[in-house]
Motif scaffolding. Structure first.
Motif, short mmCIF file in Angstrom:
data_model
loop_
_atom_site.label_atom_id
_atom_site.label_comp_id
_atom_site.label_asym_id
_atom_site.label_seq_id
_atom_site.Cartn_x
_atom_site.Cartn_y
_atom_site.Cartn_z
N VAL A 115 0.86 -1.18 0.00
CA VAL A 115 0.00 0.00 0.00
C VAL A 115 0.89 1.23 0.00
O VAL A 115 1.79 1.38 0.85
N THR A 116 0.67 2.15 -0.94
CA THR A 116 1.55 3.31 -1.09
C THR A 116 0.88 4.63 -0.72
O THR A 116 1.55 5.66 -0.68
N ALA A 117 -0.42 4.61 -0.45
CA ALA A 117 -1.18 5.86 -0.33
C ALA A 117 -0.69 6.77 0.79
O ALA A 117 -0.82 8.00 0.68
N GLU A 121 8.11 10.79 1.54
CA GLU A 121 9.19 10.69 0.57
C GLU A 121 10.15 9.56 0.92
O GLU A 121 10.57 8.80 0.04
N ASN A 122 10.50 9.45 2.20
CA ASN A 122 11.41 8.38 2.60
C ASN A 122 10.80 7.01 2.34
O ASN A 122 11.49 6.08 1.92
N GLY A 123 9.50 6.87 2.61
CA GLY A 123 8.84 5.59 2.39
C GLY A 123 8.79 5.22 0.92
O GLY A 123 8.99 4.05 0.56
N VAL A 247 3.22 -2.26 4.65
CA VAL A 247 1.78 -2.50 4.68
C VAL A 247 1.33 -3.06 3.33
O VAL A 247 1.55 -2.43 2.28
N TYR A 248 0.72 -4.23 3.36
CA TYR A 248 0.12 -4.84 2.18
C TYR A 248 -1.40 -4.81 2.31
O TYR A 248 -1.93 -4.58 3.40
N HIS A 250 -3.56 -7.07 2.59
CA HIS A 250 -4.15 -8.06 3.48
C HIS A 250 -3.36 -8.29 4.76
O HIS A 250 -3.74 -9.13 5.57
N ARG A 251 -2.24 -7.56 4.95
CA ARG A 251 -1.44 -7.79 6.16
C ARG A 251 -0.43 -6.68 6.34
O ARG A 251 -0.18 -5.90 5.40
N VAL A 252 0.15 -6.63 7.51
CA VAL A 252 1.24 -5.71 7.80
C VAL A 252 2.46 -6.53 8.20
O VAL A 252 2.38 -7.41 9.06
N GLU A 253 3.60 -6.29 7.53
CA GLU A 253 4.84 -6.97 7.87
C GLU A 253 5.77 -5.99 8.58
O GLU A 253 5.96 -4.86 8.11
N ARG A 254 6.33 -6.41 9.69
CA ARG A 254 7.34 -5.61 10.39
C ARG A 254 8.70 -6.22 10.08
O ARG A 254 9.19 -7.10 10.78
N ARG A 255 9.27 -5.74 9.00
CA ARG A 255 10.51 -6.31 8.50
C ARG A 255 11.71 -5.81 9.30
O ARG A 255 11.68 -4.72 9.87
#
Length: 305
Positions: A115-117, A121-123, A247-248, A250-255
């Protein structure tokens, strides 16, 4: 000899011409896979494995009919995606640099599934550089490895698997079981390419020591066994910090955090693109030499003593 020349010509075609504008064979494969899925889908690993075996097996059999320099060059051109990757990354960077953050977020969707919304800028810069790193391996280095090892069947079989992984090999209610085989096969086929990509990043990066350290210390915590080494080595080579919450739909990944530098900004995308270009050139050199190996050995053995 013909395999090595075909790989080199196909790589050059991708760099100079880019993807076919119409009737792209990978897009055609995707439509075929979607058509078959609508008729055979079941929420089970067995059904997914049969889906993958049918499509990848058929693609490999078709590839076995392609021999010689021309067939190898065309197949290499069709499966590589280096030019498209660089073009999309450059477009995101240009939008960021002119202050168009909404436009950069939208263009980034051409590169990533996250999800990019809400990205700043850093993200956006971080997501772009991570995509450049991972897809340098997936879209260029890995197919060249399989082209060197197995010719046209290797090129087409790898791309079929990688396309299926992109289509169904992700975590969601529909694909958690059906996409399992595609994801696992893609992991296996990407192992040699991702390690070669990481090694070339260490050798050709701006900071070799940091690249190697990030690969050794940070990659293992990444959820992907193949993206981890490449993204970590890119982070170290560029002196950046990648990773973190992703953030995707269907889920959130904490990489895990990769590297120990500063967070990336728009200007760092150009540095990542340049590094990716060097890695890709290094990969085609390795692939060509590997494909030439058996020929050189036979010639050496046939020399009179």
């Amino acid at each position: 000899m013909s395999r090595a020349l075909g790989l080199a010509l196909g790589f050059a075609a991708d760099r100079l011409v880019g993807d076919p504008a119409r009737f792209h064979p990978v897009a055609g494969f995707g439509r075929t896979a979607a058509w078959l899925e609508r008729r055979t889908y079941a929420d089970s690993r067995l059904a997914g494995a049969a889906h993958v075996a049918t499509l990848v097996g058929a693609t490999v059999l078709i590839g076995r009919r392609g021999r010689g320099t021309t067939a190898t060059a065309l197949a290499t051109w069709a499966v590589l995606g280096g030019a498209s990757l660089d073009r999309e990354a450059a477009a995101v960077a240009a939008l960021l640099e002119c202050g168009d953050l909404p436009g950069a977020r939208h263009r980034l969707t051409h590169l990533v599934g996250r999800v990019t919304a809400d990205l700043d800028e850093n993200g956006v810069a971080r997501a772009t550089i991570e995509s450049v790193a991972e897809n340098t391996s997936d879209a260029v280095v890995a197919p060249l490895v399989w082209g060197a090892l197995a010719g046209v069947p290797g090129l087409l079989g790898y791309r079929a698997t990688n396309t299926l992984d992109a289509m169904i090999g992700h975590h969601s209610d529909r694909y958690e079981h059906f996409g399992w085989a595609a994801a696992r096969l893609d992991d296996v086929l990407n192992l040699p390419g991702s390690r070669l990509a990481a090694l070339l990043t260490v050798l050709l990066g701006e900071d070799r020591r940091s690249a190697g350290r990030a690969w050794r210390h940070d990659a293992r915590a990444h959820p992907s066994p193949n993206a981890g080494p490449v993204e970590a080595s890119f982070a170290g080579a560029l002196g950046l910090r990648l990773g973190g919450e992703t953030v995707y739909p269907h889920r959130v990944e904490r990489r895990p955090v990769l590297g120990d530098g500063d967070g990336p900004v728009a200007a760092d995308i150009g540095r990542a693109r340049a590094l990716a270009g060097r890695v890709q050139v290094g990969a085609v050199v390795v692939a060509v030499l590997s494909a030439l190996g058996p020929t050189l050995v036979r010639r050496r053995r046939s020399r009179p003593r």
